[in-house]
Write an enzyme that holds these catalytic residues in place. Structure first.
Site, PDB file in Angstrom:
ATOM      1  N   ARG A 170      -4.976   4.942   6.025  1.00 19.21           N
ATOM      2  CA  ARG A 170      -5.118   4.771   4.657  1.00 19.21           C
ATOM      3  C   ARG A 170      -6.421   5.711   4.041  1.00 19.21           C
ATOM      4  O   ARG A 170      -6.865   6.249   4.752  1.00 19.21           O
ATOM      5  CB  ARG A 170      -5.267   3.034   4.292  1.00 19.21           C
ATOM      6  CG  ARG A 170      -4.342   2.127   4.505  1.00 19.21           C
ATOM      7  CD  ARG A 170      -3.783   1.981   3.064  1.00 19.21           C
ATOM      8  NE  ARG A 170      -4.754   1.328   2.534  1.00 19.21           N
ATOM      9  CZ  ARG A 170      -4.941  -0.218   2.570  1.00 19.21           C
ATOM     10  NH1 ARG A 170      -3.759  -0.708   2.894  1.00 19.21           N
ATOM     11  NH2 ARG A 170      -5.983  -0.859   1.842  1.00 19.21           N
TER      12      ARG A 170
ATOM     13  N   ASP B  12       0.777  -1.261   0.007  1.00 22.02           N
ATOM     14  CA  ASP B  12       0.198   0.007   0.090  1.00 22.02           C
ATOM     15  C   ASP B  12       0.879   1.243  -0.131  1.00 22.02           C
ATOM     16  O   ASP B  12       0.447   2.213  -0.201  1.00 22.02           O
ATOM     17  CB  ASP B  12      -0.912   0.153   1.070  1.00 22.02           C
ATOM     18  CG  ASP B  12      -0.210  -0.099   2.541  1.00 22.02           C
ATOM     19  OD1 ASP B  12       1.072  -0.065   2.602  1.00 22.02           O
ATOM     20  OD2 ASP B  12      -1.156  -0.314   3.341  1.00 22.02           O
TER      21      ASP B  12
ATOM     22  N   PRO C 172       7.481  -5.670   4.738  1.00 20.41           N
ATOM     23  CA  PRO C 172       6.967  -4.674   4.306  1.00 20.41           C
ATOM     24  C   PRO C 172       6.676  -3.317   5.223  1.00 20.41           C
ATOM     25  O   PRO C 172       6.097  -2.236   4.497  1.00 20.41           O
ATOM     26  CB  PRO C 172       5.509  -5.461   4.036  1.00 20.41           C
ATOM     27  CG  PRO C 172       5.490  -6.247   5.342  1.00 20.41           C
ATOM     28  CD  PRO C 172       6.784  -6.521   5.562  1.00 20.41           C
TER      29      PRO C 172
ATOM     30  N   TYR D 269       0.361  -2.714  11.707  1.00 21.01           N
ATOM     31  CA  TYR D 269       1.265  -3.652  11.681  1.00 21.01           C
ATOM     32  C   TYR D 269       1.683  -3.906  13.166  1.00 21.01           C
ATOM     33  O   TYR D 269       1.964  -3.250  13.872  1.00 21.01           O
ATOM     34  CB  TYR D 269       2.625  -3.279  11.064  1.00 21.01           C
ATOM     35  CG  TYR D 269       2.541  -3.250   9.581  1.00 21.01           C
ATOM     36  CD1 TYR D 269       2.902  -4.377   8.927  1.00 21.01           C
ATOM     37  CD2 TYR D 269       2.343  -1.873   8.987  1.00 21.01           C
ATOM     38  CE1 TYR D 269       2.920  -4.243   7.236  1.00 21.01           C
ATOM     39  CE2 TYR D 269       2.397  -1.970   7.363  1.00 21.01           C
ATOM     40  CZ  TYR D 269       2.645  -3.236   6.753  1.00 21.01           C
ATOM     41  OH  TYR D 269       2.506  -3.007   5.400  1.00 21.01           O
TER      42      TYR D 269
END
Lengths: 650, 650
Positions: free
Chosen positions: A275, A50, A358, A283
């Site tokens: 987001r 993302d 990530p 996370y």
């Protein structure tokens, strides 16, 4: 099964994730016959990557794709949360996520599936000649080694099998109706073999043989192409397990809409990534799953279990959700492939050659930039404009980036998974200062702006006898790095334009001419002389441009002068700088001034690039926007020498 | 013919040009049952209007339509060309087309058909409930006068006839295959009667009866609706004929990519309007056609004849073209309708109520802004949220604008068609200074930013006993004008946002609360008290918002405070300012700071609006972005009194 059909294609791409779609976009733009296959029946709808770096946004913009920037959530601020003396988390710092001045873009966040959608839409609008074929799997790869150096050959043969959608749709694990990424996670083995369900009716599948000039494996961490080549992933993985939740959080935690790095006293770490559409990605360090060691029980990884871990870290703040879009879990594994290509005929890009954690938001960026580096090179070679030599630069340029990425990720992840220091005397704990310092040092890298390609056939960083490169002419333009953007003013209509907007990804090299103050007669004379040379039938433009093609179709000439815009009349400049066309008149999109605009200030390009307004210079820019070399205004021989290294005469 | 079907609709719109499509967009957004018909078989592909004012771009942006701004040519500079002592044209001046600081947009140019396309795409994406039906003509209008004041009635009955596409396609004049606008030009009579070709097969047509609550005629200068009502167009027309050419010019005239106003010594005037995709629109005074006087011979108006006139004016520069997209010719006619509505049931908008010269680029802007003014008023009344009183404000607000438009156009056109002064003693000639001065004075009007609605049920400009309006609290926010835009910073994620972006066109009134520096305890206490009131079940929000609807669905509360963003925690502010939702958590899009952003500077909203950081104020903004009134932070009674004037309790 039917008789197997056979066909030829210039480039076959395996895998339609970010790397594969970027490559398809490039090749479509350059009108290269391309096919792209993917084993999944559809592009992803939720989850996965993302993060979008500044450089990725610049690249997307160079293809006219602005929808990521428009739709993504701009993540502008980072907040650091650490335990206080009583072990209660407190905000201990605040900093911009992307430092000012890096780029005209800032880091932003949008789920990968949207970008894949934008690429697909763009391919459709760009002639609709390249479409993703799915679900299709390659099954046999053979390479004719005798034909590798023959530019007209199709030395690669791949057998493909077409499946039905149902056969290729993965099942969700029992007990959860939330989409998850566990089937792609590195906690579990490659699922490709089990992906395809056996059909009792063999006629639903179809095989075909494709012969290709080039094959590119963009097929992810479990790359089938890489396995055929026998390349090795080198590196290690840690034992720590991280969970990922994409939720619309209901929380009283104050910094849920900024990137928050939370180190709890003893419950582990959590990172908040705000987001689009109210969604937040979390996370979460999964201490309890990790502590057992060894193999992970996939059934233990549920959204509820990940949430429970998050709640412990974020306490005393509350955190719940009613809607979860996606979840997954992973172990950090940092590995790079030992090779990136086979004989410059088969290439690997993206996760197929590098895997890492990530959390720094690098994955899809570096992947997409791999194939951004490769696409135009294959394109120019297939079109017969450049020699195969330039293909060697793919591995040399990108393997170094992959190694840098792993080094960055090792530093970043270690700090993140570590225990916060209790006080200054706590040497095994990680101090907030240490964390902030690594974070800041990593900012240029994380923005994708530290990429610096070393000297090779395409990049000349100093005078090498043939190409008299003079870096000092533009002391703040680092050769080998992407040309930065500043506003310049169009000579004919006063429009302020970002310099990078003049460098669209269309396969052309560019001579960006900075002649200096052309209202000065001597400087003007030198500029006019260059114009004469560039119009010359024995000059560098004529050498590589066929007589039937547009004058600017192979090497485009752009001017940014430093005179006052109103003192210059475009019509009086040599035609080479604003080519004439019988039907369309003069070209009004080639000459710009480094001047004050009516509404958007002054770009101060000469100052920002360290270019002297008397001396000037010519900056050669590669089709991917990276600076190839810098030469004197009158040094047309060096221009000829540069292009003679790898270009084929028209 | 079949048995005639009958149906009901809330609003019937006649005409799908800019005014009609804007109205359809508004009503679609507000979920009002709407039909829109047009006599042409397709939306236009070339020609017609092309100028977009700042205000129009702001309005389009408020609907999320950004494609005009993205695709249009930004026209940034105006150059004045006048004859020198030898009668040769010279550039005599240069000025920005849109002065700095007017708006976040500048004037730009794109052909009308693109905007119509964007409206149609937007309607489709916005639920696809309103589609343009074409070719359809109204044939009979009847109004039930006894039901005019009954909010539940459908007092309007219209008979519609559906035609085939071929029947409604106009023929180009013989001898030209270039699309032209002569059939719509005021040089010729209304073509509606001759538009429809008689079909030998009567069954190809279909009649129907529509009963509507409201009828809006957006059907152009020859408005059928206006004729049914018997309203009169008042005003005059001049004898001067202008030709219009949309071409890709091949010319050595230096200022072909800026707006150039060229007065030749004796060949007349020419205006250059640079357009998208290399196209340029030329407005050319046709002296030879005009000189005959009386009726114009349509066959004399050809692209070649218009070009020849242009070549004389622009000499000694050359001008030719290979491609012409469109051409037309017109006489300047300046007229306004004597009435804009019948009993607030039938309304007229756009060219149906005002016509003028196109050269100032006002036409489609004022038309579109007519129905932008009307749409939300009809919407709120149909939804039962407001009384029919607010519909009276349409005519009072827009008729004045139409009159201002004509006054502006008369000044502007006269200067433009006039002969340039030979020298200072030449009193009948028009001096350059005179021209420039009118041009500058007209800039605010031409940008669409001078619109200032007078006091009425919706606008309270001074203390009227009930509403204690205190304009001095925001000394630079003119009540009755559109709220200007400056950047504000989102409290939760530091995102810089244009204030106008917080005011989308969605039918809501807004209280924009400027509490001042809420890090100061007294100021904070006052702000908290307002929050308490706004949450109160007897407060103004509760009065007009049903218990099942979202708290912000009728009147939205926004905050722009002047404290440092980092000194404020959103979670500690009263819930009224960031409403909570069980599933979605707190609302992070309601509270903003007037503070420095990380990358885009400081909006200085308090300074630009003349608001004192200690005193603060509440600005009431209408659903169309115009300022309704300004009251003290603690004056909740005035808020109640304001909305009680026209709102209906939930």
């Amino acid at each position: 099964m039917d008789a197997t059909s056979e066909s030829e294609v210039d480039v076959l791409i395996v895998g339609a994730g970010p790397a594969g779609l970027m490559l398809a976009t490039w090749l479509s733009k350059l009108n290269i016959r391309t096919r792209i296959i993917d084993k999944r029946p559809a592009c992803i709808a939720t989850g996965q990557a993302d993060g979008f770096q500044c450089r990725t946004l610049e690249i997307l913009d160079s293809f006219g794709i602005d929808r990521v920037w428009k739709e993504a959530n701009r993540m502008l601020e980072v907040c650091f949360w650490n335990p206080d003396a009583d072990g209660v988390i407190r905000r201990t710092g605040r900093t911009p996520d992307t430092p000012k001045g890096f780029s005209r873009f800032t880091e932003c966040v949008l789920h990968q599936g949207r970008m894949e959608r934008f690429f697909l839409d763009h391919l459709r609008e760009d002639g609709d000649t390249v479409r993703v074929e799915r679900p299709v799997l390659p099954s046999v790869l053979t390479i004719d080694e005798s034909a590798l150096d023959d530019p007209s050959a199709y030395p690669i043969t791949v057998r493909l099998r077409h499946f039905t959608d149902e056969q290729a749709t993965p099942d969700n694990p029992p007990g959860s109706d939330i989409p998850n990424g566990l089937f792609r996670s590195n906690l579990t083995a490659d699922d490709t073999d089990s992906l395809i369900k056996t059909s009792s009716d063999a006629s639903t599948n179809r095989d075909e043989i494709v012969r290709a000039r080039y094959l590119v494996g963009c097929d992810g961490a479990h790359s089938w192409v890489r396995k055929q080549l026998g390349f090795k992933m080198e590196g290690e993985h840690t034992e720590i397990i991280w969970g990922v939740l994409d939720v619309i959080p209901v929380t009283d935690f104050p910094d849920i809409r900024v990137r928050s790095l939370i180190h709890s006293a003893s419950a582990g770490s959590l990172m908040v990534i705000p987001r689009e559409n109210r969604v937040v990605r979390l996370y979460i360090q999964l201490k309890e799953v990790s502590e057992g060691g060894g193999a992970v029980d996939r059934s233990k990884v549920t959204p509820g279990q990940i949430l429970a871990a998050a709640q412990k870290i974020i306490a005393p703040y509350t955190l719940t959700y009613e809607r979860c879009d996606w979840f997954t879990a992973y172990q950090i594994a940092q590995r790079v492939s030992d090779r990136f290509d086979l004989s410059e005929r088969v290439f690997l890009a993206g996760d197929a050659v590098h895997t890492h954690s990530p959390k720094a938001g690098q994955g899809q960026n570096v992947s997409l930039q791999d194939s951004y580096n490769l696409g135009w090179k294959i394109g120019l070679v297939v079109r017969g404009q450049a020699t195969r030599d330039i293909l060697k630069t793919y591995a040399s340029e990108r393997q170094q980036i992959a190694r840098d990425l792993i080094a960055f990720d090792q530093k970043f992840s270690k700090l993140f998974s570590g225990r916060p220091a209790k006080d200054v005397s706590d040497e095994t704990g990680i101090s907030l200062e240490e964390f902030r310092s690594v974070f800041h040092q990593g900012a240029v890298f994380a923005a994708g702006l530290s990429v610096d390609y070393g000297p090779n056939v395409l990049v000349v960083k100093e005078d090498d006898g043939d190409v008299h490169c003079v870096p000092s002419l533009a002391s703040k333009i680092p050769i080998g790095m992407r040309l930065a953007s500043h506003k310049v003013i169009n000579q004919s209509d006063a429009l302020p334009v970002e310099l990078q907007r003049l460098l669209p990804s269309d396969g052309r090299f560019r001579l960006v001419v900075f002649p200096g103050d052309i209202s000065n007669l001597d400087i003007r004379t030198r500029y006019d002389k260059l114009g004469e040379y560039l119009s010359n039938p024995t000059g560098v433009i004529s050498a590589y441009t066929s007589r039937t093609a547009a004058r600017d179709s192979v090497i485009e000439v752009l001017t940014v002068h430093s005179a006052s815009r109103t003192e210059i009349e475009l019509q009086e400049l040599p035609e080479a700088f604003h080519p004439f066309d019988k039907a369309r008149g003069w070209d009004y999109r080639k000459v710009y001034a480094d001047d004050e605009s009516y509404h958007e200030g002054h770009g101060r390009v000469y100052e920002n690039f360290g270019i002297d307004g008397e001396e000037g210079c010519i900056v050669v820019v590669r089709p991917d926007g990276y600076v190839a070399t810098i030469v004197r205004m009158d040094d047309t021989r060096s221009l000829e020498a540069y292009f003679a290294r790898f270009m084929i005469k028209a």
